[in-house]
Scaffold this motif. Structure first.
Motif, short mmCIF file in Angstrom:
data_model
loop_
_atom_site.label_atom_id
_atom_site.label_comp_id
_atom_site.label_asym_id
_atom_site.label_seq_id
_atom_site.Cartn_x
_atom_site.Cartn_y
_atom_site.Cartn_z
N TYR A 1 22.93 90.00 -4.76
CA TYR A 1 23.09 91.44 -4.89
C TYR A 1 22.21 91.92 -6.04
CZ TYR A 1 27.20 91.25 -1.89
OH TYR A 1 28.05 91.08 -0.84
N LEU A 2 22.01 93.23 -6.15
CA LEU A 2 21.32 93.77 -7.31
C LEU A 2 22.05 93.31 -8.56
CD1 LEU A 2 20.54 97.39 -6.13
CD2 LEU A 2 18.95 95.50 -6.41
N GLY A 3 21.32 92.95 -9.56
CA GLY A 3 21.94 92.43 -10.77
C GLY A 3 22.05 90.92 -10.76
N GLY A 4 21.64 90.28 -9.65
CA GLY A 4 21.59 88.83 -9.60
C GLY A 4 22.87 88.13 -9.20
N ILE A 5 23.88 88.86 -8.80
CA ILE A 5 25.14 88.25 -8.40
C ILE A 5 24.96 87.54 -7.05
CG2 ILE A 5 27.55 88.67 -7.79
CD1 ILE A 5 27.35 91.18 -9.62
N PRO A 6 25.35 86.25 -6.96
CA PRO A 6 25.20 85.52 -5.70
C PRO A 6 25.98 86.19 -4.56
CG PRO A 6 25.69 84.01 -7.47
CD PRO A 6 25.87 85.40 -8.02
N ARG A 7 25.36 86.24 -3.39
CA ARG A 7 25.99 86.86 -2.22
C ARG A 7 26.67 85.83 -1.33
NH1 ARG A 7 23.43 89.50 2.92
NH2 ARG A 7 25.20 90.73 3.59
N ILE A 8 26.24 84.58 -1.39
CA ILE A 8 26.75 83.53 -0.52
C ILE A 8 27.72 82.64 -1.28
CG2 ILE A 8 26.15 81.63 1.04
CD1 ILE A 8 25.00 84.41 1.83
N GLU A 9 28.84 82.34 -0.64
CA GLU A 9 29.81 81.42 -1.22
C GLU A 9 30.19 80.37 -0.18
OE1 GLU A 9 33.23 83.17 -3.02
OE2 GLU A 9 32.04 84.37 -4.40
N ARG A 10 30.71 79.26 -0.67
CA ARG A 10 31.23 78.22 0.22
C ARG A 10 32.73 78.38 0.30
NH1 ARG A 10 32.97 73.40 -1.56
NH2 ARG A 10 31.67 73.60 -3.43
N ASP A 11 33.28 78.26 1.49
CA ASP A 11 34.72 78.33 1.68
C ASP A 11 35.32 77.05 1.11
OD1 ASP A 11 37.34 78.31 2.56
OD2 ASP A 11 36.85 79.08 4.55
N LEU A 12 35.96 77.16 -0.03
CA LEU A 12 36.52 76.00 -0.73
C LEU A 12 37.73 75.42 -0.01
CD1 LEU A 12 36.26 77.27 -4.40
CD2 LEU A 12 34.68 75.77 -3.17
N HIS A 13 38.32 76.19 0.90
CA HIS A 13 39.51 75.73 1.61
C HIS A 13 39.20 75.20 3.01
CE1 HIS A 13 41.88 77.39 -1.61
NE2 HIS A 13 41.18 78.50 -1.51
N PHE A 14 37.92 75.24 3.39
CA PHE A 14 37.52 74.78 4.71
C PHE A 14 37.66 73.27 4.81
CE2 PHE A 14 34.54 73.30 7.91
CZ PHE A 14 34.85 74.13 8.97
N GLU A 15 38.26 72.81 5.89
CA GLU A 15 38.39 71.38 6.15
C GLU A 15 37.60 71.02 7.40
OE1 GLU A 15 42.49 70.24 6.29
OE2 GLU A 15 42.90 71.10 4.33
#
Length: 107
Positions: free
Chosen positions: A82-96
């Motif tokens: 995003y503007l300001g450098g905030i990451p847009r993509i995350e990994r689902d930490l609860h995905f199995e």
């Protein structure tokens, strides 16, 4: 957040390792998603590339008819910000890990 930790890399088949496996039976080992959108990446295979990048094969779910199997890289995911450098993509930490046919793609 580390998108691609060593623990996931260790359990992910190399590229083309599941080529003979039917789509519904391929095992998805990780799920990435874009905050604020319906974009989701499901990882089935991975191969470490030069300079620290990783090439993934998996299912890219766009939330509509454009969803498809394909290739994407870790750098592509990491560069989405995003503007300001905030990451847009995350990994689902609860995905199995589960078979592709078991995913609920209507969410």
């Amino acid at each position: 957040m580390e998108l691609w930790p060593a623990s996931l890399a260790e359990i992910t088949p190399d590229l083309y390792a599941t080529e003979e496996v039917e789509s519904e039976d391929k095992e998805v080992v990780a799920k990435f998603f874009a905050l604020g959108s319906s974009l989701t990446w499901y990882v089935v295979e991975a191969q470490k590339l030069e300079f620290g990048d990783v090439l993934f094969f998996g299912y890219v779910h766009t939330g509509d008819w454009n969803s498809e199997w394909g290739y994407f890289t870790l750098k592509e995911l990491e560069q989405q910000r995003y503007l300001g450098g905030i990451p847009r993509i995350e990994r689902d930490l609860h995905f199995e890990k589960k078979r592709f046919g078991e995913l609920d793609l209507e969410q």
